[in-house]
Scaffold this motif. Structure first.
Motif, PDB file in Angstrom:
ATOM      1  N   TYR A 114       1.034 -40.223   0.146  1.00  0.00           N
ATOM      2  CA  TYR A 114       2.072 -39.619   0.052  1.00  0.00           C
ATOM      3  C   TYR A 114       1.756 -38.371   0.323  1.00  0.00           C
ATOM      4  O   TYR A 114       0.944 -38.006  -0.979  1.00  0.00           O
ATOM      5  CB  TYR A 114       3.305 -40.367  -0.995  1.00  0.00           C
ATOM      6  CG  TYR A 114       4.243 -39.428  -1.001  1.00  0.00           C
ATOM      7  CD1 TYR A 114       5.282 -39.324   0.832  1.00  0.00           C
ATOM      8  CD2 TYR A 114       4.492 -38.546  -2.256  1.00  0.00           C
ATOM      9  CE1 TYR A 114       6.370 -38.320   0.651  1.00  0.00           C
ATOM     10  CE2 TYR A 114       5.799 -37.857  -2.091  1.00  0.00           C
ATOM     11  CZ  TYR A 114       6.331 -37.706  -0.699  1.00  0.00           C
ATOM     12  OH  TYR A 114       7.368 -36.973  -0.696  1.00  0.00           O
ATOM     13  N   ASN A 115       2.380 -37.927   1.427  1.00  0.00           N
ATOM     14  CA  ASN A 115       2.388 -35.870   0.900  1.00  0.00           C
ATOM     15  C   ASN A 115       3.746 -35.102   1.642  1.00  0.00           C
ATOM     16  O   ASN A 115       4.485 -35.358   2.261  1.00  0.00           O
ATOM     17  CB  ASN A 115       0.810 -35.964   2.178  1.00  0.00           C
ATOM     18  CG  ASN A 115       0.786 -33.921   1.315  1.00  0.00           C
ATOM     19  OD1 ASN A 115       1.239 -33.379   1.280  1.00  0.00           O
ATOM     20  ND2 ASN A 115      -1.226 -34.011   0.895  1.00  0.00           N
ATOM     21  N   ASN A 116       4.254 -34.026   0.611  1.00  0.00           N
ATOM     22  CA  ASN A 116       5.323 -33.150   0.825  1.00  0.00           C
ATOM     23  C   ASN A 116       4.987 -31.944   0.734  1.00  0.00           C
ATOM     24  O   ASN A 116       5.778 -31.820   1.002  1.00  0.00           O
ATOM     25  CB  ASN A 116       6.443 -34.109  -0.102  1.00  0.00           C
ATOM     26  CG  ASN A 116       6.188 -33.877  -1.367  1.00  0.00           C
ATOM     27  OD1 ASN A 116       4.921 -33.107  -2.091  1.00  0.00           O
ATOM     28  ND2 ASN A 116       7.495 -34.211  -2.417  1.00  0.00           N
ATOM     29  N   SER A 117       3.769 -31.695   1.176  1.00  0.00           N
ATOM     30  CA  SER A 117       3.496 -30.742   1.242  1.00  0.00           C
ATOM     31  C   SER A 117       2.940 -29.978   1.772  1.00  0.00           C
ATOM     32  O   SER A 117       3.651 -29.332   3.234  1.00  0.00           O
ATOM     33  CB  SER A 117       2.687 -29.631   0.407  1.00  0.00           C
ATOM     34  OG  SER A 117       2.278 -29.041  -0.156  1.00  0.00           O
ATOM     35  N   VAL A 118       1.785 -30.495   2.933  1.00  0.00           N
ATOM     36  CA  VAL A 118       1.011 -30.422   3.985  1.00  0.00           C
ATOM     37  C   VAL A 118       0.613 -31.499   4.735  1.00  0.00           C
ATOM     38  O   VAL A 118       0.659 -33.102   4.032  1.00  0.00           O
ATOM     39  CB  VAL A 118      -0.304 -29.988   3.871  1.00  0.00           C
ATOM     40  CG1 VAL A 118      -0.484 -28.538   3.781  1.00  0.00           C
ATOM     41  CG2 VAL A 118      -0.705 -30.191   3.109  1.00  0.00           C
ATOM     42  N   ARG A 136      -4.533 -20.035   1.079  1.00  0.00           N
ATOM     43  CA  ARG A 136      -4.970 -20.114  -0.533  1.00  0.00           C
ATOM     44  C   ARG A 136      -5.178 -18.509  -0.908  1.00  0.00           C
ATOM     45  O   ARG A 136      -5.387 -17.887  -0.259  1.00  0.00           O
ATOM     46  CB  ARG A 136      -6.601 -20.892  -0.383  1.00  0.00           C
ATOM     47  CG  ARG A 136      -6.317 -21.328  -2.254  1.00  0.00           C
ATOM     48  CD  ARG A 136      -7.596 -20.200  -2.843  1.00  0.00           C
ATOM     49  NE  ARG A 136      -8.380 -20.676  -3.685  1.00  0.00           N
ATOM     50  CZ  ARG A 136      -9.355 -20.417  -4.626  1.00  0.00           C
ATOM     51  NH1 ARG A 136     -10.050 -18.844  -4.708  1.00  0.00           N
ATOM     52  NH2 ARG A 136      -9.301 -20.640  -5.274  1.00  0.00           N
ATOM     53  N   ARG A 137      -4.318 -18.148  -1.917  1.00  0.00           N
ATOM     54  CA  ARG A 137      -4.352 -16.993  -2.914  1.00  0.00           C
ATOM     55  C   ARG A 137      -4.834 -17.544  -4.321  1.00  0.00           C
ATOM     56  O   ARG A 137      -4.483 -17.939  -4.681  1.00  0.00           O
ATOM     57  CB  ARG A 137      -2.996 -16.053  -2.499  1.00  0.00           C
ATOM     58  CG  ARG A 137      -2.882 -15.919  -0.828  1.00  0.00           C
ATOM     59  CD  ARG A 137      -3.860 -14.875  -0.557  1.00  0.00           C
ATOM     60  NE  ARG A 137      -3.137 -14.687   0.983  1.00  0.00           N
ATOM     61  CZ  ARG A 137      -3.594 -15.065   2.039  1.00  0.00           C
ATOM     62  NH1 ARG A 137      -4.721 -16.122   1.376  1.00  0.00           N
ATOM     63  NH2 ARG A 137      -3.032 -14.796   3.071  1.00  0.00           N
ATOM     64  N   PRO A 138      -6.291 -16.664  -4.555  1.00  0.00           N
ATOM     65  CA  PRO A 138      -6.892 -15.726  -3.333  1.00  0.00           C
ATOM     66  C   PRO A 138      -7.595 -16.055  -2.700  1.00  0.00           C
ATOM     67  O   PRO A 138      -8.176 -17.773  -2.952  1.00  0.00           O
ATOM     68  CB  PRO A 138      -7.426 -14.962  -5.029  1.00  0.00           C
ATOM     69  CG  PRO A 138      -7.376 -16.194  -5.788  1.00  0.00           C
ATOM     70  CD  PRO A 138      -6.367 -16.588  -5.825  1.00  0.00           C
ATOM     71  N   GLY A 217       9.846 -39.262  -3.729  1.00  0.00           N
ATOM     72  CA  GLY A 217       8.431 -38.838  -3.566  1.00  0.00           C
ATOM     73  C   GLY A 217       9.047 -37.213  -4.006  1.00  0.00           C
ATOM     74  O   GLY A 217       7.857 -36.119  -3.773  1.00  0.00           O
ATOM     75  N   LEU A 218      10.092 -36.511  -5.021  1.00  0.00           N
ATOM     76  CA  LEU A 218       9.639 -35.399  -5.381  1.00  0.00           C
ATOM     77  C   LEU A 218       9.033 -35.005  -6.305  1.00  0.00           C
ATOM     78  O   LEU A 218       9.295 -33.740  -6.201  1.00  0.00           O
ATOM     79  CB  LEU A 218      11.403 -35.688  -5.652  1.00  0.00           C
ATOM     80  CG  LEU A 218      12.748 -36.079  -4.885  1.00  0.00           C
ATOM     81  CD1 LEU A 218      13.943 -35.024  -5.354  1.00  0.00           C
ATOM     82  CD2 LEU A 218      12.786 -34.715  -3.430  1.00  0.00           C
ATOM     83  N   GLY A 219       8.333 -35.824  -6.958  1.00  0.00           N
ATOM     84  CA  GLY A 219       7.140 -35.560  -7.537  1.00  0.00           C
ATOM     85  C   GLY A 219       6.316 -35.580  -7.300  1.00  0.00           C
ATOM     86  O   GLY A 219       5.081 -34.469  -7.845  1.00  0.00           O
ATOM     87  N   GLY A 220       5.588 -35.100  -6.195  1.00  0.00           N
ATOM     88  CA  GLY A 220       4.842 -34.136  -4.852  1.00  0.00           C
ATOM     89  C   GLY A 220       3.758 -35.828  -4.809  1.00  0.00           C
ATOM     90  O   GLY A 220       3.931 -36.528  -4.977  1.00  0.00           O
ATOM     91  N   PRO A 221       2.789 -35.065  -3.790  1.00  0.00           N
ATOM     92  CA  PRO A 221       1.600 -35.475  -3.277  1.00  0.00           C
ATOM     93  C   PRO A 221       0.947 -36.662  -4.525  1.00  0.00           C
ATOM     94  O   PRO A 221       0.529 -35.761  -5.541  1.00  0.00           O
ATOM     95  CB  PRO A 221       0.756 -35.244  -2.691  1.00  0.00           C
ATOM     96  CG  PRO A 221       1.786 -33.359  -2.797  1.00  0.00           C
ATOM     97  CD  PRO A 221       2.224 -33.700  -3.799  1.00  0.00           C
ATOM     98  N   GLN A 239      -2.401 -27.804  -7.118  1.00  0.00           N
ATOM     99  CA  GLN A 239      -2.976 -26.090  -8.153  1.00  0.00           C
ATOM    100  C   GLN A 239      -4.182 -26.224  -8.648  1.00  0.00           C
ATOM    101  O   GLN A 239      -4.846 -26.489  -7.272  1.00  0.00           O
ATOM    102  CB  GLN A 239      -2.590 -25.555  -9.747  1.00  0.00           C
ATOM    103  CG  GLN A 239      -0.455 -25.484  -9.209  1.00  0.00           C
ATOM    104  CD  GLN A 239       0.224 -24.194  -8.188  1.00  0.00           C
ATOM    105  OE1 GLN A 239      -0.544 -23.258  -7.739  1.00  0.00           O
ATOM    106  NE2 GLN A 239       0.808 -24.491  -7.652  1.00  0.00           N
ATOM    107  N   LEU A 240      -4.246 -26.207  -9.697  1.00  0.00           N
ATOM    108  CA  LEU A 240      -6.210 -25.975  -9.775  1.00  0.00           C
ATOM    109  C   LEU A 240      -6.234 -27.383 -10.515  1.00  0.00           C
ATOM    110  O   LEU A 240      -7.673 -27.075 -10.958  1.00  0.00           O
ATOM    111  CB  LEU A 240      -6.327 -24.464 -11.320  1.00  0.00           C
ATOM    112  CG  LEU A 240      -5.802 -23.333 -10.248  1.00  0.00           C
ATOM    113  CD1 LEU A 240      -5.872 -22.116 -11.492  1.00  0.00           C
ATOM    114  CD2 LEU A 240      -6.095 -23.147  -9.358  1.00  0.00           C
ATOM    115  N   VAL A 241      -5.544 -27.986 -10.189  1.00  0.00           N
ATOM    116  CA  VAL A 241      -5.946 -29.570 -11.058  1.00  0.00           C
ATOM    117  C   VAL A 241      -6.248 -30.510 -10.035  1.00  0.00           C
ATOM    118  O   VAL A 241      -5.315 -30.635  -9.392  1.00  0.00           O
ATOM    119  CB  VAL A 241      -4.776 -29.814 -11.949  1.00  0.00           C
ATOM    120  CG1 VAL A 241      -5.462 -31.677 -12.571  1.00  0.00           C
ATOM    121  CG2 VAL A 241      -4.912 -28.690 -13.391  1.00  0.00           C
TER     122      VAL A 241
END
Length: 282
Positions: A114-118, A136-138, A217-221, A239-241
């Motif tokens: 499941y993905n609600n970001s991309v 991605r930044r940086p 699905g609001l908790g994320g992918p 994020q970084l995890v």
């Protein structure tokens, strides 16, 4: 001789497995070179590379590209032994988290995402994936960007439409279909690809509409991997995890949540029609 190191091979990832594979390949090349009674500088001249780059490959500091192994096999009369290392070199070049995901996918009878970001990684076109990584930044440096893109496209090959397993279930939030990453043309091509993949016999592709009053699905992918041994593990990346989840209680929670998300989403047939509509509006 001035040669770009990227032409020779890839930088070694910092994890132990990648380093061990690179060192093994390097030792094999050195053994075949010495058996051919060639010094590193002589071998480099025949390969078209400087002595320093040859030493980097032989000590495992660079992972040789397939064309390097093909040429080395020919020059050293290795009878296909060095060419046979191409699959190992390809695997070692990818970051550990990508290799871990590829292993889980290969061991699965069903992959759910499941993905609600991309758009989910296994469904991305090269142009769309490049746009995602480019956000991605940086920013990634060029070598890492190319490495990640190549790794994502290699993983995508598991959905080839010729086999019944693994089964794939994807649920995409409507927002991911409308977010124009890379521009209109990139998004349109991505939507066309979704329509093609969604018709494969071992793929169920669903859309979770934005106008729902309830959304589980609001908790994320997240992803679920239902393995051949009957167990299930999950994967979460934010994020970084990047984390593989094996706790039975946590996996059960995500499994139940995915079932609810699928029930809330449009059916696969309705979803393809919905994607066509979004494509035409884009």
């Amino acid at each position: 001789m001035s040669v770009d190191e990227d032409d020779v091979g890839w930088e070694v990832d910092s994890d132990d497995e990648s380093s061990a594979i690179a060192e093994l390949i390097g030792r094999q090349i050195k053994l075949w070179r010495e058996a051919a009674s060639l010094r590193a500088v002589e071998f480099g001249e025949r390969m078209g590379y400087g002595e320093n780059l040859i030493h980097k490959v032989e000590r495992g500091a660079r992972i040789p590209r397939p064309e390097f192994l093909d040429r080395a096999d020919q020059i050293l009369n290795a009878n296909g032994h060095l060419q046979s290392l191409k699959a190992d070199a390809e695997r070692a070049r990818y970051p550990r988290r990508v290799r871990d995901l590829a292993k889980l996918e290969a061991q699965s009878v069903e992959v759910c995402a499941y993905n609600n970001s991309v758009i989910e990684g296994l469904l991305q076109t090269p142009e769309y994936a490049s746009a995602v990584f480019g956000c991605r930044r940086p920013p990634f440096d060029q070598e890492e960007l190319e490495q990640r893109l190549s790794a994502r496209m290699a993983r995508r090959a598991i959905i080839d439409g010729t086999s019944a397993t693994p089964m794939f279930s994807f649920v995409q939030c409507e927002s991911t279909l409308r977010r124009p990453l890379g521009g209109t043309m990139v998004l349109q091509a991505q939507l066309e690809h979704l329509l093609e993949v969604g018709k494969l016999r071992n793929v169920d592709l669903q859309v979770l509409p934005l106008d729902l009053e309830e959304n589980a699905g609001l908790g994320g992918p997240f992803r679920l991997f239902k393995l051949k041994d009957g167990s299930t593990v999950a994967h979460n990346e934010v994020q970084l995890v990047s984390r593989v989840i094996s706790s039975p209680k946590e996996v059960q929670t995500l499994d139940v949540r995915y079932g609810i998300i699928r029930a809330q989403a449009l059916t696969p047939r309705e979803s393809l029609a919905f994607i066509e509509k979004v494509r035409d509006e884009t």
